[in-house]
Design a protein around this motif. Structure first.
Motif, short mmCIF file in Angstrom:
data_model
loop_
_atom_site.label_atom_id
_atom_site.label_comp_id
_atom_site.label_asym_id
_atom_site.label_seq_id
_atom_site.Cartn_x
_atom_site.Cartn_y
_atom_site.Cartn_z
N LEU A 10 -21.25 70.72 -54.86
CA LEU A 10 -20.11 71.27 -54.11
C LEU A 10 -19.25 70.15 -53.54
O LEU A 10 -18.02 70.24 -53.54
CB LEU A 10 -20.61 72.19 -53.00
N LEU A 11 -19.90 69.10 -53.03
CA LEU A 11 -19.15 67.96 -52.51
C LEU A 11 -18.37 67.27 -53.62
O LEU A 11 -17.21 66.87 -53.43
CB LEU A 11 -20.09 66.97 -51.84
N GLY A 12 -19.00 67.13 -54.78
CA GLY A 12 -18.29 66.55 -55.92
C GLY A 12 -17.11 67.39 -56.36
O GLY A 12 -16.05 66.86 -56.71
N ALA A 13 -17.28 68.72 -56.32
CA ALA A 13 -16.17 69.63 -56.66
C ALA A 13 -15.02 69.47 -55.67
O ALA A 13 -13.84 69.53 -56.06
CB ALA A 13 -16.67 71.07 -56.69
N LEU A 14 -15.36 69.25 -54.41
CA LEU A 14 -14.32 69.04 -53.40
C LEU A 14 -13.55 67.75 -53.68
O LEU A 14 -12.31 67.71 -53.55
CB LEU A 14 -14.95 68.99 -52.00
N VAL A 15 -14.27 66.70 -54.06
CA VAL A 15 -13.61 65.44 -54.40
C VAL A 15 -12.65 65.63 -55.58
O VAL A 15 -11.51 65.17 -55.56
CB VAL A 15 -14.65 64.35 -54.71
N LEU A 16 -13.12 66.34 -56.60
CA LEU A 16 -12.27 66.60 -57.76
C LEU A 16 -11.05 67.43 -57.38
O LEU A 16 -9.95 67.21 -57.91
CB LEU A 16 -13.08 67.32 -58.84
N ILE A 21 -5.17 67.58 -56.51
CA ILE A 21 -3.97 67.79 -55.68
C ILE A 21 -3.09 66.55 -55.71
O ILE A 21 -1.86 66.63 -55.86
CB ILE A 21 -4.37 68.16 -54.24
N ALA A 22 -3.73 65.38 -55.54
CA ALA A 22 -2.96 64.14 -55.57
C ALA A 22 -2.29 63.94 -56.93
O ALA A 22 -1.11 63.56 -57.01
CB ALA A 22 -3.88 62.96 -55.26
N VAL A 23 -3.03 64.22 -58.01
CA VAL A 23 -2.47 64.09 -59.36
C VAL A 23 -1.32 65.06 -59.56
O VAL A 23 -0.28 64.72 -60.13
CB VAL A 23 -3.59 64.32 -60.40
N PHE A 24 -1.48 66.27 -59.08
CA PHE A 24 -0.43 67.29 -59.21
C PHE A 24 0.84 66.85 -58.49
O PHE A 24 1.95 66.98 -59.03
CB PHE A 24 -0.92 68.62 -58.64
N LEU A 25 0.70 66.31 -57.29
CA LEU A 25 1.88 65.88 -56.54
C LEU A 25 2.59 64.73 -57.23
O LEU A 25 3.82 64.67 -57.26
CB LEU A 25 1.46 65.47 -55.12
N ILE A 26 1.82 63.82 -57.84
CA ILE A 26 2.43 62.71 -58.57
C ILE A 26 3.19 63.24 -59.79
O ILE A 26 4.30 62.80 -60.09
CB ILE A 26 1.36 61.70 -59.01
N PHE A 27 2.60 64.20 -60.46
CA PHE A 27 3.18 64.70 -61.72
C PHE A 27 4.34 65.66 -61.48
O PHE A 27 5.45 65.46 -61.96
CB PHE A 27 2.07 65.38 -62.53
N PHE A 28 4.09 66.72 -60.71
CA PHE A 28 5.08 67.78 -60.57
C PHE A 28 6.07 67.55 -59.43
O PHE A 28 7.23 67.94 -59.53
CB PHE A 28 4.37 69.13 -60.34
N ALA A 29 5.62 66.94 -58.35
CA ALA A 29 6.52 66.75 -57.21
C ALA A 29 7.14 65.37 -57.17
O ALA A 29 7.96 65.08 -56.31
CB ALA A 29 5.76 67.00 -55.90
N GLY A 30 6.76 64.49 -58.08
CA GLY A 30 7.26 63.13 -58.08
C GLY A 30 8.43 62.90 -59.00
O GLY A 30 8.75 61.76 -59.33
N GLY A 31 9.12 63.93 -59.44
CA GLY A 31 10.26 63.79 -60.33
C GLY A 31 10.50 65.07 -61.09
O GLY A 31 10.17 66.16 -60.62
N ASP A 32 11.08 64.96 -62.27
CA ASP A 32 11.37 66.12 -63.11
C ASP A 32 10.55 66.03 -64.39
O ASP A 32 10.98 65.43 -65.37
CB ASP A 32 12.87 66.16 -63.44
N PRO A 33 9.34 66.60 -64.39
CA PRO A 33 8.50 66.51 -65.59
C PRO A 33 9.11 67.20 -66.79
O PRO A 33 8.86 66.81 -67.93
CB PRO A 33 7.19 67.18 -65.15
N ALA A 34 9.91 68.25 -66.56
CA ALA A 34 10.55 68.94 -67.68
C ALA A 34 11.50 68.02 -68.42
O ALA A 34 11.55 67.99 -69.65
CB ALA A 34 11.29 70.18 -67.17
N ARG A 35 12.27 67.23 -67.67
CA ARG A 35 13.20 66.30 -68.30
C ARG A 35 12.43 65.22 -69.07
O ARG A 35 12.82 64.85 -70.19
CB ARG A 35 14.07 65.65 -67.22
N ARG A 36 11.33 64.72 -68.51
CA ARG A 36 10.53 63.71 -69.22
C ARG A 36 9.87 64.30 -70.45
O ARG A 36 9.76 63.65 -71.48
CB ARG A 36 9.47 63.13 -68.27
N PHE A 37 9.41 65.55 -70.35
CA PHE A 37 8.75 66.20 -71.48
C PHE A 37 9.75 66.48 -72.60
O PHE A 37 9.44 66.31 -73.78
CB PHE A 37 8.10 67.50 -71.01
#
Length: 318
Positions: A10-16, A21-37
């Motif tokens: 459960l602790l490992g699942a929390l870490v993941l 969340i951090a990865v999502f913010l970098i990808f989706f909130a850090g620019g325009d992924p649609a334009r890059r895609f």
């Protein structure tokens, strides 16, 4: 034991979850992924279709839930360059990375732990000083320098004299040719092993010296047990706990990609794929690699915690 495993999972699942969340913010909130895609030249209707496919026309919370649902189903996304699944890209590089990491780990344990034991059992002796020199040299020399020296000595110089024993680069799958698999990995294994063995030799020496000063070690000697049995049966077993901890972290990290060694020896592993993706701005592959590396580190730490109880009877898993 079961309660401990459940709690650690459960602790490992929390870490993941936090990493996702951090990865999502970098990808989706850090620019325009649609334009890059979609690419530099993208018609408005095509851009709108990409935004709909990536769920970018919804709220940020709905986007994360869609992203998390994909992760729970094992979907790490798609490459910007050729729309190939990130799963297949990482899966293609994982055999080379796993072969490199696990083989090197076996080598550096076979090198580092005996050197550390030899130094700890004869402190301030010649072999202790030689072990210290080995550890300092290994800790001081960068990985790429060790690799270049091995290529110069074991590939180039031998090839000049007509001895083609070690290929300079490439990877042959184990299922295709076990002999060539072994031959192609000898130099990469030695590169990682020589660098990491220094750390393990130094840690083994320091830990074993501390353990050999414990009361129960003096009691074992007073009972007439041989010095070999005292050192290996009672001392080393307890001293292995921090070594196993470091080993779990190192293997988990290496399974996420060994960028320098893979680049130096032309191994198309996870690290090499991530490096190429970083150069191309292919963010989904980079972020997928981060999540996979985090998963390996979490699993390795759970395994290490279980091994504590096996190595040291004083450790209770509750």
């Amino acid at each position: 034991m079961l309660r401990f495993l459940v709690r650690r999972v459960l602790l490992g699942a929390l870490v993941l979850l936090i990493v996702s969340i951090a990865v999502f913010l970098i990808f989706f909130a850090g620019g325009d992924p649609a334009r890059r895609f979609c690419g530099a030249i993208c018609p408005p209707d095509r851009l709108a279709d990409v935004k709909h496919r990536l769920y970018l026309d919804h709220s940020l919370l709905a986007q994360y839930w869609h992203y998390l649902s994909g992760l729970l189903h094992g979907n790490l996304g798609y490459s910007f360059t050729n729309q190939e699944s990130v799963n297949s890209i990482i899966a293609a590089g994982l055999p080379a990375t796993a072969s490199l990491a696990l083989g090197a780990a076996v080598l550096w344990l076979l090198m580092g732990v005996p050197i550390g034991v030899a130094a700890a059992t004869r402190p301030r002796s010649i072999r202790d000083r030689l072990a210290t020199v080995f550890a300092l040299a290994g800790l001081s020399i960068p990985t790429f320098v060790v690799g270049l020296v091995l290529l110069e000595l074991l590939f180039y110089q031998l090839s000049v004299h007509g001895l083609h024993w070690f290929p300079p680069s490439g990877y042959v799958p184990l299922s295709h040719d076990p002999v060539q698999w072994l031959v192609h990995l000898i130099l990469p294994w030695l590169t990682l092993a020589l660098v990491n063995a220094a750390t393990y030799a130094r840690l083994t020496r320091a830990t074993l010296l501390e353990v050999l000063g414990e009361d129960y070690i003096r009691t074992a000697r007073a009972k007439g047990l041989s010095e070999r049995r005292v050192v290996y049966r009672h001392g080393l077993r307890s001293a292995l706990t921090p070594i196993v901890t470091l080993l779990g972290v190192d293997i988990g990290t290496l399974l996420g990609g060994t960028i320098v060694t893979e680049k130096l020896f032309g191994l198309q592993g996870v690290g090499q794929s991530a490096l190429q993706a970083q150069s191309d701005g292919n963010l989904p592959v980079v972020l997928g690699t981060v999540l996979v590396a985090t998963f390996f580190i979490v699993v390795a730490n759970i395994v290490v915690d279980v091994l504590y109880a096996v190595l040291d009877p004083r450790v209770q898993l509750t």
